[in-house]
Scaffold this motif. Sequence first.
Motif, PDB file in Angstrom:
ATOM      1  N   MET A  50      -5.797  -3.205  -4.044  1.00 40.93           N
ATOM      2  CA  MET A  50      -5.023  -2.308  -4.504  1.00 40.93           C
ATOM      3  C   MET A  50      -3.697  -2.134  -3.855  1.00 40.93           C
ATOM      4  O   MET A  50      -3.899  -1.993  -2.626  1.00 40.93           O
ATOM      5  N   ALA A  51      -2.591  -2.449  -4.379  1.00 44.10           N
ATOM      6  CA  ALA A  51      -1.459  -2.358  -3.411  1.00 44.10           C
ATOM      7  C   ALA A  51      -0.811  -0.910  -3.492  1.00 44.10           C
ATOM      8  O   ALA A  51       0.367  -0.852  -2.958  1.00 44.10           O
ATOM      9  N   MET A  52      -1.368   0.057  -3.993  1.00 43.28           N
ATOM     10  CA  MET A  52      -1.097   1.508  -4.062  1.00 43.28           C
ATOM     11  C   MET A  52      -1.973   2.601  -3.728  1.00 43.28           C
ATOM     12  O   MET A  52      -3.024   2.265  -4.314  1.00 43.28           O
ATOM     13  N   ALA A  55       3.467   2.277  -1.863  1.00 43.99           N
ATOM     14  CA  ALA A  55       2.903   0.686  -2.254  1.00 43.99           C
ATOM     15  C   ALA A  55       3.243  -0.284  -1.543  1.00 43.99           C
ATOM     16  O   ALA A  55       4.225   0.100  -0.573  1.00 43.99           O
ATOM     17  N   SER A  56       2.537  -1.384  -1.561  1.00 49.68           N
ATOM     18  CA  SER A  56       2.903  -2.541  -0.894  1.00 49.68           C
ATOM     19  C   SER A  56       2.719  -3.861  -1.456  1.00 49.68           C
ATOM     20  O   SER A  56       1.836  -3.887  -2.439  1.00 49.68           O
ATOM     21  N   ASN A  93      -0.707  -1.485 -14.087  1.00 49.54           N
ATOM     22  CA  ASN A  93      -2.216  -1.047 -14.023  1.00 49.54           C
ATOM     23  C   ASN A  93      -2.096  -0.341 -12.800  1.00 49.54           C
ATOM     24  O   ASN A  93      -3.132   0.628 -12.760  1.00 49.54           O
ATOM     25  N   GLU A  94      -1.816  -0.645 -11.403  1.00 48.91           N
ATOM     26  CA  GLU A  94      -2.022   0.124 -10.318  1.00 48.91           C
ATOM     27  C   GLU A  94      -1.235   1.373 -10.273  1.00 48.91           C
ATOM     28  O   GLU A  94      -1.620   2.379  -9.614  1.00 48.91           O
ATOM     29  N   ILE A  95       0.118   1.366 -10.860  1.00 50.76           N
ATOM     30  CA  ILE A  95       0.886   2.386 -10.869  1.00 50.76           C
ATOM     31  C   ILE A  95      -0.038   3.381 -11.768  1.00 50.76           C
ATOM     32  O   ILE A  95      -0.063   4.765 -11.326  1.00 50.76           O
ATOM     33  N   THR A 101       7.338  -2.953  -0.698  1.00 49.82           N
ATOM     34  CA  THR A 101       6.983  -3.700  -1.920  1.00 49.82           C
ATOM     35  C   THR A 101       7.674  -4.720  -2.047  1.00 49.82           C
ATOM     36  O   THR A 101       8.914  -4.947  -2.021  1.00 49.82           O
ATOM     37  N   LEU A 102       7.099  -6.134  -2.282  1.00 49.72           N
ATOM     38  CA  LEU A 102       7.899  -7.259  -2.303  1.00 49.72           C
ATOM     39  C   LEU A 102       8.255  -7.608  -3.929  1.00 49.72           C
ATOM     40  O   LEU A 102       9.366  -7.990  -4.198  1.00 49.72           O
TER      41      LEU A 102
END
Length: 87
Positions: free
Chosen positions: A1-3, A18-19, A25-27, A53-54
């Motif tokens: 999960m990036a968030m 966020a990263s 979907n993660e948002i 965030t990239l």
Amino acid sequence: MAMIYRIFPDLNIAYLKASKEVTANEILTAGAELFADTDWKNGFNILIDYTDTLEVVFEAEDINRIVHQDRQHERLFNKSKCAIVAS
């Protein structure tokens, strides 16, 4: 999960970070989890940090999904302010 999120009740702030690569979907998941959290209260301010965030990956339809979810939860954050920080 990036968030991920963290609620600071003493500051009336919810902080979302966020990263790397973030998907719609993660948002959506982070938003649903935030508003379901027992520490969340309407009127808490929301700070969303995208500085690490990239890439944010989603299609035009995903924007509609995010807006739809926000409208469904509007009563949970209609007294809140939101700020987004990005590089």
